[in-house]
Design an enzyme around this catalytic site. Structure first.
Site, short mmCIF file in Angstrom:
data_model
loop_
_atom_site.label_atom_id
_atom_site.label_comp_id
_atom_site.label_asym_id
_atom_site.label_seq_id
_atom_site.Cartn_x
_atom_site.Cartn_y
_atom_site.Cartn_z
N HIS B 63 0.81 -1.22 0.00
CA HIS B 63 0.00 0.00 0.00
C HIS B 63 0.85 1.27 0.00
CE1 HIS B 63 -3.26 -2.86 1.25
NE2 HIS B 63 -3.85 -2.19 0.30
N GLU B 87 -10.14 -2.68 1.39
CA GLU B 87 -9.55 -2.96 2.72
C GLU B 87 -9.42 -1.68 3.55
OE1 GLU B 87 -7.98 -3.87 -0.22
OE2 GLU B 87 -6.63 -5.57 0.17
N ASP B 107 -15.84 2.07 -3.94
CA ASP B 107 -15.71 0.61 -4.07
C ASP B 107 -17.09 0.04 -4.35
OD1 ASP B 107 -13.34 -1.61 -2.97
OD2 ASP B 107 -15.38 -2.31 -3.38
N ASP B 139 -20.05 1.80 -8.60
CA ASP B 139 -19.20 1.36 -9.69
C ASP B 139 -18.19 2.45 -10.06
OD1 ASP B 139 -18.34 -0.13 -11.92
OD2 ASP B 139 -19.69 1.01 -13.21
N ALA B 140 -16.90 2.08 -10.08
CA ALA B 140 -15.85 3.07 -10.35
C ALA B 140 -16.00 3.66 -11.75
CB ALA B 140 -14.47 2.41 -10.20
N ASP B 157 -6.84 0.91 -7.15
CA ASP B 157 -6.41 -0.24 -6.33
C ASP B 157 -7.44 -1.35 -6.54
OD1 ASP B 157 -5.29 -1.90 -4.49
OD2 ASP B 157 -6.05 -0.81 -2.74
N PRO B 166 -15.25 -8.24 -14.36
CA PRO B 166 -15.67 -6.87 -14.63
C PRO B 166 -14.52 -5.87 -14.42
CG PRO B 166 -16.64 -7.68 -12.58
CD PRO B 166 -15.93 -8.84 -13.21
#
Lengths: 304, 304, 304, 304
Positions: B63, B87, B107, B139-140, B157, B166
Site C-alpha cells: 500500500h 480494505e 468501491d 461502480d468506479a 487499487d 468486470p
C-alpha cells in the site's frame, strides 16, 4: 504436460509445488542428493537435498548479483578464488572480467561438477575449459587453511548453512578469519548470504555482523530471485567501503574496459541492490550475536 | 498447528500452499468469494476469488508503494480519489498526507468493505472514520464517467484484470481517458499494474504503454511483495515526468512537512522501485499493443 | 468453490488433499485439536489431531461395521458399554437393537461430545436424548478398572494408538484383561483395530493376537472405508466363536426381531467382512508379539 | 528420499500425492503419455495420461480379480482373447490356466507393450514369450469386427472411458454386440468396469446394464484396490449365470486341476467380490440408460 511435481518446502508453513515436465537426473553423490529437473515455470533446475540451487529462468540474475558487485568494485582483480559454485556459472561470470588471470574454483563434490558440466551446459558456458580457470576438487576449508596463495576477490557460493550440514562451518567467524588471510591488500570477500526478510528476521544480519567483525566493513545487498521465491541476500566484505560507495561512472567504465557483458547487472542494478528496506537496515545496524564454530547460525531445513 | 491449507494457484505450473491456522471467514458477496484466513507464514490474509489480495505480513509495503510515490511527487494534493481499495489501507496511506482535504474512495462491494472494517481493522486503522474521508459504494466506471469533481491524485487499487472479470474494463484506454478528465492540472494517476517478470513478459508493459498513450507520460516501478510471491508492478501516469525524476531532498522534505510516517517508503525506496531490471526496461521501450475495451489485456485466472 | 484444503497425511509418502467448502469449526479441547469441515468429496467431516475420524459420506458404514456384527452375534444384549465414540453414532447404532436396556458411553472429552451434538447432529440422530442412554464424561481406563457393572457387549471406538498418545493404553493386553472382567458370560468385546493392508503389515495382527491371548477367541474383519482411504480392521473377541460362525438366517432373524434398520449392514455384508484376503489371513495365523503397557503397538503419526 | 511427487487427481476435490523415489521413464507413445515411477508407497507404478494403471503393490489383486472369476467359471477355456492389457499381467494370469491353448492379446499401443516388457518385467513374468500367447498390435474394435475366430473367454482390460478418449467406444452396446459374436457357446465376456461408489453413483451401473442388455446376464463384482484409492468394479457377462452362482468346491477343484497359483484369488475371495453393498445392489437393480455409441458413458477426466 504431466502431473509430476517437485515440492520446494520453503518452511513448515509454505510449500511450493513446481510442475516437472521431465526428470533429467536423480542421483546421489558422496555429498548430497542431486536432481536435475525440467520444470514448467523455471526451466531446467538443479536441486540439491531438496533445495533449488539455481534455475535456468534466473540463474543469471543470481550469479551476476553474486559476482559483479565485488569484481567491479575491485580496481583490477587478477587472481580470484571461488569456493563451491559447482554449476560453473560463478566461474563463467568471473572470467567475463578480462583482467582476471587466474580463477581457482574449489568444490568438494567432483561428481556434482561433472553432472553440471553435462546437464547444465549453459551454466558454465565453456568456462571449465578456459585456460584461465583451475578446478580443484576438495574441501574449501582445508584449501583456505593449508594452500598458499592469495587472491584479489574470494567468492563463496556455497549452499545455505543447515543444521548438521558440513556447509555450516563456512559461515562462521573462524572460517572468515582464515579467508581474510588469503586476501591481497584491497581484496574483497563476497558470499551468498541466505534469504532476506522485510522485517529483518532470519540469519542474514548475523552473517553480515560476523563478516563485519572480521573484515572491518561488510555491505549487505539483495535481489529478488524468483526461483528462490524470496529476496536473496549477499554480503561483500573488505577493510574499507568499496562496494557500497561505488560510483555509477566507475561501474560503467570498468564493465566496458573489461568487456563484461551481462543480462542483469549494471550501474543501476548495483545501486538498486544496495538500497535495503528500512526495517532490514535497522536490524543490520543493531548489535547482534556472531556465528561461530561453537554456535553457528542455521537456516530452516526442509524435511525437518 | 493443523493441516489446513490455502492453495494459491499462481499459474498452472506453480502452486503455493499456505498453512492456515484459522479460517476467520468464508463468504460470498454479490461480487466475489471472500476468505479471511490466519495463515502461519503471512499472518491474516484477505483472499478474493482465490487470489491473495493483501496480507498482514506485507500489506504496508504494497500500500505504501501504491500510494506514496504519486502522492509525494505531487506538490500539494488536496483532493484524492481512490478506486477500489476496499480494505481501507490505501485510504489510510492517503490520509497520512496532512495536505489532503478530501479523500473519496469508490468501491463497488459494500459488503466487502464492511467485512474488512470488521476483520482487518489494522488495514484501515480508523481511516474510514476520518472526517476527511468519504466512502462511496458504487461502480468506479460510472463514478468516473458521471460524477462531477476533479482530483489531484487518482489511485486505482483494483484486482487484476482476469478473463471475463468486470475489473477488466478498468485497465483499458477508454477508462484511462475518462480518468484523465477527472484530473486537475498537474494531477497524477497511479495504478497497481500486475506482476512484473524479469524477462519483461506478462501484461504490465501493455498497461504501461496504454497509460503512456493516454496521459503522455507513464512511469513503471516495482517492488517484491512476498505474499504475492512476485515482483509487483505499478504505473504512475501524468502529463510530464514527476514520479521518475523526483529529487531525494524533495521526497524527504515533503514527507516531513506532511508528517507522513511509513514503515517502508522513503527516498531510498522511491529510487529503488524505479530502477527496473534491464530486460524489463527494454521490453517497456518497445512498441506494443494497447489494452482497449475491444481487446483488453488479461492475466492468468486460477481454476482455469 | 474455493481453494481451501485439508491435508490428510496418510503416511510420509502418500498425502491426500481434500477440498474444503466450509470450515465449520476449528478449536482445541483439553484433549485434542478439533476441526469440523464441509468437504467437497466427503461431506461434513470430523478431524481430530489432523486425522479424519468420520465423514458424512460413509460414517454409517464404519459405525454399522463396528457395532452390528458383535451386537447381532449376541443372542440378547441388554447392557452395552461404549468406550469413546464421542460423535454419538456408535450409540445410535447400539440403540437400534430394541433389546438393549442400557447403553453407557464413556468419553473423556466432554467438550468434544458437545461439539459433535451441535455440529454433527445426524451422527447421534437423537441418541444422546434416549432414556436408555447414559453418557459418562471420564477416562475409559479408570471406568473399566473402578466402576462396578458388567456388560453383554463392550465396544471400543477410540482413535488409533499413536506414539505418545494416551489412547495407546486402550490397545494393550492389560486394558483388555480389565475389560474382559466387565463382560457378562457370553459377552463380546469389539474394537476398531486400525488399517488393514493386503500384505498383512501394520499393527492389526498384533492387536488381534493380543485380544486372542486375553479373550480366547478373536475374529478380525474388515471393510473399505473411503474417507479413511483404506481397508479398515475390526476385532470381535469373546470366549468362543460367535461372530465368525454366525448363520445368515440368525443374522436376518435377529435384525428383524430387534427392528434394526441399517443402510449397509446385513447378512451378506457380515459374511463379506469376515472374508479376509489370503495374505492377511496368513499373517494373522502366524505367532507374533503382543501389545503390552511396556511395549504398546503404535500406528504412524502425521506431522512426525 | 526426495521431494518429488506424482499427483493423482482423483477428482476436482480429492488429490492424492504419491512420493516418487525415482522417475524410471517419461515418454509419449503415439497414443498416450507414459510414466513409470518408483513410488515410496506403491512401488513401481505405470501411469498413462496421469492415471495410475497398475502398481507393483497390488497389480496382482487387480489382475487376478479381472481374470480368474470368469476363467474359473468356464468349465474349460481353450481360446482366450484379451483386449488391451499392455502390461502383460492379464496375459500372465490367463496362461496360469493350463487348459488354455491360445491366448490372443490385442493392444493398440506397440510402444507401450515394449516399454512394459522392459520396465515392468514382473507384470508379464515371461508371458509374452509363451508359445501359447499371440500378441497383436492393433485396434481392438477393428479386430473384433473383422478378424474371424471365436473365444471361450474375452477379457477387456482397457483404460476408463474418458471424454473424447478413443477407449470410450469399447464401453458401448455396439461394441459389446460385436464382442458377443466372437464368443463360443457358453463363453464369458469380462471387463474392468470403473470405480464403484458405496452410494451406487458413477457409471458402473450403466456399464452393467448395457452388458446385461446385450448378453442376457451380467454380474457385477468389486474389490478394493489401494493404488486406485477406491473400490474397483468388474462385470462378467454371459448368456446365463455362471460367475455369480459358482460353487466353492468347483472353484477350488478347477484351480487345483489347472494348477493355478494365485496370491489373492480363491473361493473365499470369489464369494467376497460378488457380495456388493446394499445401496450398490439397489442401484444396479434399477432401470437405467445404456451406454451407446451416440451417448457413451464417461468418467471424470483429470486436468479437466
Amino acid at each position: 504436460m504431466t502431473n509430476a511435481w517437485f515440492l520446494d518446502e520453503e518452511s513448515r508453513d509454505r510449500w511450493i509445488f513446481h510442475r516437472v515436465r521431465r526428470t533429467v537426473l536423480q542421483t546421489r553423490t558422496r555429498f548430497c542428493n542431486v536432481q536435475i529437473l525440467d520444470t514448467a515455470a523455471l526451466g531446467r533446475v538443479l536441486v540439491l537435498d531438496d533445495k533449488i540451487q539455481s534455475a535456468e529462468l534466473d540463474e543469471a540474475i543470481y550469479h551476476e548479483a553474486l559476482v559483479h558487485p565485488a569484481m567491479t568494485a575491485h580496481p583490477g582483480p587478477k587472481r580470484v578464488l571461488i569456493l563451491g559454485g559447482g554449476e560453473g556459472a560463478t566461474l563463467r561470470e568471473v572470467l567475463k572480467h578480462r583482467c582476471v588471470e587466474r580463477a581457482v574454483m574449489v568444490d568438494i563434490d567432483g561428481e556434482l561438477v561433472k553432472i553440471c558440466r553435462k546437464h547444465l551446459p549453459s551454466w558454465s558456458a565453456g568456462a571449465f575449459r578456459s585456460p584461465r580457470a583451475r578446478i580443484v576438487i576438495g574441501d574449501a576449508v582445508r584449501f583456505i587453511l593449508r594452500r598458499p596463495g592469495t587472491y584479489d576477490v574470494i567468492i563463496a557460493d556455497i549452499s545455505d548453512p543447515e543444521e548438521d550440514s558440513p556447509a555450516g562451518v563456512i559461515y562462521t567467524r573462524e572460517f572468515y578469519r582464515a579467508a581474510r588471510r588469503r586476501l591481497r591488500p584491497g581484496g574483497i570477500f563476497v558470499t551468498q548470504a541466505t534469504e532476506i526478510f522485510y522485517d529483518g528476521s532470519g540469519i542474514h544480519p548475523v552473517l553480515r555482523a560476523t563478516l563485519a567483525s572480521v573484515f572491518g566493513r561488510a555491505d549487505s545487498y539483495a535481489e529478488y530471485i524468483p526461483s528462490f521465491s524470496s529476496l536473496w541476500g549477499f554480503v561483500a566484505a573488505s577493510d574499507r567501503a568499496v562496494v557500497a560507495g561505488l560510483d555509477r561512472e566507475v561501474i560503467a567504465r570498468r564493465l566496458k574496459e573489461r568487456r563484461v557483458r551481462t543480462s542483469y547487472y549494471c550501474a543501476d542494478m548495483h545501486g538498486r541492490m544496495l538500497l535495503l528496506p528500512p526495517a532490514v537496515r535497522k536490524r543490520l545496524a543493531r548489535k547482534k550475536r556472531l556465528s561461530t564454530k561453537k554456535r553457528p547460525a542455521f537456516v530452516y531445513t526442509p524435511g525437518r
